[in-house]
Structure formats: C-alpha cells, structure tokens
Design a protein around this motif. Structure first.
Motif, PDB file in Angstrom:
ATOM      1  N   HIS A 255       0.815  -1.209   0.000  1.00  0.00           N
ATOM      2  CA  HIS A 255       0.000   0.000   0.000  1.00  0.00           C
ATOM      3  C   HIS A 255       0.853   1.265   0.000  1.00  0.00           C
ATOM      4  N   HIS A 304      -6.954  -2.242   4.176  1.00  0.00           N
ATOM      5  CA  HIS A 304      -8.194  -2.033   3.411  1.00  0.00           C
ATOM      6  C   HIS A 304      -8.220  -2.936   2.165  1.00  0.00           C
ATOM      7  N   HIS A 305      -7.125  -3.622   1.892  1.00  0.00           N
ATOM      8  CA  HIS A 305      -7.127  -4.589   0.794  1.00  0.00           C
ATOM      9  C   HIS A 305      -7.641  -5.950   1.263  1.00  0.00           C
TER      10      HIS A 305
HETATM   11 CU   LIG Z   1      -4.171   0.366  -0.524  1.00  0.00          CU
END
Ligand SMILES: [Cu+2]
Lengths: 533, 94
Positions: A255, A304-305
C-alpha cells in the motif's frame, strides 16, 4: 537558444568514454535518469502489449485467443512488470534523478556511485524477473500479489519473480536514501526547506516511504524462504501458519508503494499547474504539509485490501477509518491545484492538458476508492473488475498521466529540442478517449458482479466487454502516437530555448540540455524571496 | 563537520550494558513460564525492544550521534511499533 560555444552539454561531455560505456559507467545523474527512462519505456511497451492480450481474450466469452493458464500468466506478468518495473521506480528514478539536483541547485546527487549501483540493481532485478518467465515451470500465474497459500503450491516459477521484486526493492531503497541525503545536505545557499520546489518535496516524502516500507518485502521474502526450505510455518496452514499474515506483510509494503507511485506524480502536477497558470501555487505550505501527511498516514491503511479475507471486525473498522483519513490530504491538493488555476492567465500547452487530464482521471479514481474503503460496499465489489478499473484510474490515469505530463514538460530541457505540439495533442486526445472507453465500462461490469482474473465470463457481460476492448485499441494507438512523436521530437525537433514555458524553478536557468555539472557556479538564492515553484 | 570526533565509552559502561542484556534475556525465557495469553507476544516484543535500544544506544553509538540520526532512527521505531499495534487489531480481536 545556442549555448556559449565553449560549453558542452552532458550528451557531448563523455569524459573520455566511448559508445555505450559513456552511459553505463557514467555517474552523472542526468545520464542515469535517461538510462532508467530507456529501460522503463521498453518494458512499458511490453506491459502494454500484455495488457492488450488480456483485453483481446476478454472480447468474447469462452476461449478466444488464449486458455486459462496463459491468461493467468498474462495478467500476472503484466502486473509484475507494470508495478515493480514501471510505476514504482518511474517518476523518482527518471525525473527525480534528472531534475532533483538541478532544482535544488546541486551538481549531482549526494552519492553518485551509489546512484549508478541502484541502476545496476534495477537491471539485475529485471533480469531475475525475466528468468522466471522463460525457465523451469513457466511464467508465474499467481497475480502480482503472490498470495499465500497458492503461491507456495503452484508449480510455476514464483520464486525468481519474488526475488526479482526484492532486488528491485533494494534499488528503490538506495535511490530513496540517496535523494533524502541530497535534499538534506546539498541544497544551494538560500534554498530553504520552505522554498524548495514542490516536486523536490514530493521526492523527499517518497524517499522516506521507500526507506521505511520496502524492507518489509525483504523480510517477507526471507520468511518465504524459511517456510519453503526449512518448513517453518509462517503462512501455510498445514505447517501451523496463517495465510492472512502473508497478506498483512504484503500490503504493509504494497500500500505505501501506491504512494511511492502517486506522490511524485502529485509533485509533477504541482510544478506544471503554476507554470501554465502563470502564478504561484495556491497554498504552498498546505501542499507541503499534505505531501508529508500522505507519506505518514499512507503507511497505516494497508489492510483495506483485506476486508473480505477473514480479518477481525475490529481491524476492518480501524482500517476503514484510517483509509478515509488519507483522502483528506489528497483532496487538499486537488483543491489547491484548482485554486491555482482560478484567475490565472492560463496558457493551454501540452503539459497542462496532461495535468488537467490527470485531475479528471485521478478524481474518478479517488472517488471510486471511497466505495472500496467503506467495508459494506467493498464486500460487494471486492475482486471484481470494479477494483481493476479503480486502480487503473489512479495508477495509469493518475501516475501515467503525470508521467506523460512530465515528459512533455521537461523533454525540451532534457534534449534541447521541442516535439510537435499538434501531434502531441492528438496523441493525448486519443489516449484520453481510449482510456475512458477502456476502463469506465469495467466499473459497471464490476458492479454487476463480473469477477476479475478469469479468462471467461457470463454472456450477460458481453456487450460492455466489447466496448472495453475497443477502448483498449484506441488507447494503445494514442500511446504509440505520443511515444513516436516524443522520440521524433527528441531527435529531430526544432531547437528549444532555455525556458520555453517561462518556468520559475532552477532547471529553467541552465542551458538545454544542461552541462555536465549543471551550474558553472552554485546559484545563491539568499536574496530572492519568492517561492521558486 | 563535527561528526568526526570519536567518543570512547568506558569498560564499566559496556559491562553494565552487557549485564542488563543478560538479565533481560533471562527475563524473556522465564516469562514464558507465566501464561499471559495473547499478551505473551507483547511481553516478548517489549523486552526485545528494550534490548535492541540498549545495543543501538551504547554498542552502536547512537547515543553520541547527531540529532538528525537520532530522530530518523526513532521515527523508524515508532512506525514499526505502530505497524505491529495495528496488525494486532486483527489478531487480538479475531
Ligand atoms: Cu491500498
């Protein structure tokens, strides 16, 4: 504009080396930047053609041009090349190398030899990835995320691909370290922190992310080795491991890597918009602070993945909240860019057109990111083509547009020649139309439930997939027009002046192309008061 | 440039640090006899952090280095601690 006859530019100044040796032995930051650019452009074309292969297969349901195994390898290799070879190093390695020292008034980066070594690591990393394609079990088929436990079970060549990503990561760490040191130690007199061009600030923020986040990939690789060869259970449930731990580790790096991609892109836009609005950036301090805020907060949103991967509900709540926080500094930047354009005396040149395209595509990407950051809607669209459309709008529409904006902005400085503006505009328009026709239908398809990463789909999705593939051909045609026009401009274009866009940062005060050590004399900025950006 | 002056730490200091490290190692081992449930990882990590800090400050001379290095290094440690903390929002509440 012709330079004084005595002064050679960095192309002519070969330091006594001949042919290719003048390049691969040179520690000149400008030559290293161009070497990155040539490497990256070649692989970009490869990545684009692989992507086109994916869209060709998806033009109709069932087997069209390739079977499931080939399709899986196509999207994996497309992802690995595009992410690790192109968008992560892209802007810092090319334009950071070429322009950061000039922008802050330095003769080179802090560690020129380390800089050349980073390029060698980059090439070794690429070769390692290529080895995975053509040897043993054939190209990897796991997707660029190499998710456990499948990535430990597949018979395809997944280990060299991860090792390649690791080596590329090392190149990235060293580049980041080099830039941070350069900015701390080599600013010209009077180039105070809050007078630095915004592109330099974005490279600084990026450098810290590269330094902090990339080692996690290294640790993950060591854990993979320990698991495969020593049978220590980290990720494989059969050995008592936890597959979700792999996803944590992977996204703790990957990320922030998104911000390694997008922060320099934002830096480029923050240079271009004030230049062509012919006024200073609106809210310089706010842009600087939001750059650093993104660099910091962007580190803490990785999970959040993983909303649908079986993580705890508490973690889902925490990471969803943090993800919404990171939207704030991005929105501040967009506001500042638009406010800079407001009442400016705008000159609509090619780089500004690309920057405006960036704003439009980046905002669609950003807004659809909110759907994915909220747990409830994410559960519906996770692993559909909606996600694919979202990150292509951010990475390709955002970072990609900024990359082409930077090329069109700085090419006259790099080569001392101007490209054909008419064909550059035609190329942009073709790209922009093709891009939206290609990716926008994928939002709708994903919302209707078409999963990503399958070579086949239900008949009900056929219509929009035809539209999408058509868009792919339009977009690729645009890319070829753009690149051919740039190559022609760099070789045969008309002579460019020292400052064709009336830019105010230091790179516009040196000849085009710049001489070997950029400045005859290190500029002294102690007396000027204005922001250079 | 003033970083080139070398600092010499006394044998006594080095010995005291070594002693502290040995005691902490003993503490890591003996704490496994007490069942702290999910917090046993936390305890082990805390002791390990303490040991790493001692090594960095004295054996690797961070204590006598310039401020910017101290700040950079502390920043790395803070980020690392926050990453572990956030990961445990998943593991503790699953
Ligand atoms: Cu991300």
């Amino acid at each position: 504009m012709s330079e004084t006859a005595a002064q050679l530019n960095f192309f002519q100044e070969t330091q006594g080396r001949k042919g290719i040796l003048a390049w691969i032995l040179s520690t000149d930051h400008k030559r290293i930047g161009l070497m990155y650019m040539y490497t990256i452009m070649v692989f970009f074309i490869v990545g684009v053609l692989l992507g086109l292969g994916i869209k060709m297969e998806l033009i109709a349901p069932g087997l069209t041009v390739m079977g499931p195994q080939a399709y899986n390898s196509f999207f994996t290799v497309h992802g690995v090349i595009m992410i690790f070879v192109i968008v992560i190093p892209g802007l810092p390695a090319i334009f950071g190398n070429f322009f950061l020292p000039i922008m802050i008034g330095a003769k080179d980066v802090a560690f020129p030899k380390l800089n050349l070594f980073s390029w060698y690591l980059f090439i070794i990393g690429i070769i390692t990835v290529l080895i995975s394609l053509f040897t043993f079990g054939g190209p990897p088929d796991t997707g660029w995320t190499f998710y456990a436990p499948y990535s430990f079970k597949t018979t395809t060549n997944m280990f060299p691909a991860v090792l390649g990503a690791f080596i590329l990561g090392f190149s990235s760490i060293l580049t980041g370290l080099n830039f941070i040191t350069t900015i701390h130690r080599m600013r010209a007199p009077g180039m105070r922190w809050m007078k630095m061009p915004l592109f330099a600030w974005s490279i600084y923020g990026t450098g810290w992310i590269q330094l902090f986040a990339t080692p996690i990939v290294g640790i993950t690789l060591l854990m993979i080795i320990a698991e495969r060869f020593l049978k220590i259970g980290f990720f494989d449930p059969a050995l008592g491991g936890d597959p979700i731990l792999y996803q944590h580790l992977f996204w703790i790096y990957s990320h922030p890597a998104v911000y390694i991609m997008i922060l320099p892109a934002m830096g480029v836009i923050s240079e271009i918009i004030p230049t062509f609005a012919r006024k200073g950036i609106f809210g310089y301090n706010a842009v600087v602070i939001s750059t650093m805020a993104i660099a910091i907060v962007g580190y803490f949103v990785w999970a959040h993945h993983m909303f649908t991967s079986g993580m705890s509900t508490t973690a889902q709540f925490v990471f969803s909240l943090l993800t919404f926080f990171v939207a704030i500094p991005s929105a501040i930047k967009v506001f500042n860019w638009v406010a800079t354009l407001y009442k400016g005396s705008i000159r609509l040149e090619v780089p500004l057109i690309w920057a405006l395209g960036f704003l439009f595509l980046f905002m669609i990407g950003g807004f659809t990111g909110l759907f994915l950051g909220a747990v409830a809607t994410d559960v519906h669209v996770h692993n559909t083509t909606f996600v694919v459309a979202h990150f292509h709008y951010i990475i390709f529409g955002g970072m990609g547009s900024a990359f082409f904006a930077a090329l069109h902005y700085w090419l006259p400085k790099m080569y001392g020649r101007m490209y054909n503006k008419y064909w550059a505009t035609v190329g942009w328009a073709t790209f922009f139309i093709g891009f939206n026709v290609l990716y926008f239908p994928m939002f709708i398809l994903g919302y209707q439930g078409m999963p990503r990463r399958y070579y086949d789909y239900l008949d009900q999705f056929h219509g929009l997939n035809i539209v999408s593939t058509l868009g792919a051909f339009i977009m690729v045609a645009g890319i070829f027009v753009i690149i051919l026009n740039l190559i022609r401009g760099a070789r045969h274009g008309e002579q460019a002046t020292m400052n064709p866009w009336e830019g105010r940062s230091l790179e516009w005060t040196v000849p085009s192309p710049p001489p070997l050590e950029n400045f005859d004399e290190i500029p002294d900025l102690t007396k000027s008061s204005a922001h250079p950006a | 440039m003033s970083e080139h002056k070398t600092h010499i730490t006394s044998y006594t200091t080095h010995f005291m640090v070594l002693l502290a490290l040995l005691i902490l190692t003993w503490a890591t081992v003996s704490i496994t006899n007490i069942n702290l449930g999910p917090y046993s990882v936390t305890a082990a990590l805390l002791i390990a952090c303490l040991k790493a800090t001692l090594v960095l400050l004295y054996f690797m001379h961070l204590k006598f280095d310039s401020k910017i290095l101290k700040i950079s290094f502390s920043a790395v440690m803070v980020v690392f601690a926050l990453v572990i903390l956030l990961t445990f929002f998943d593991y503790l509440f699953r």
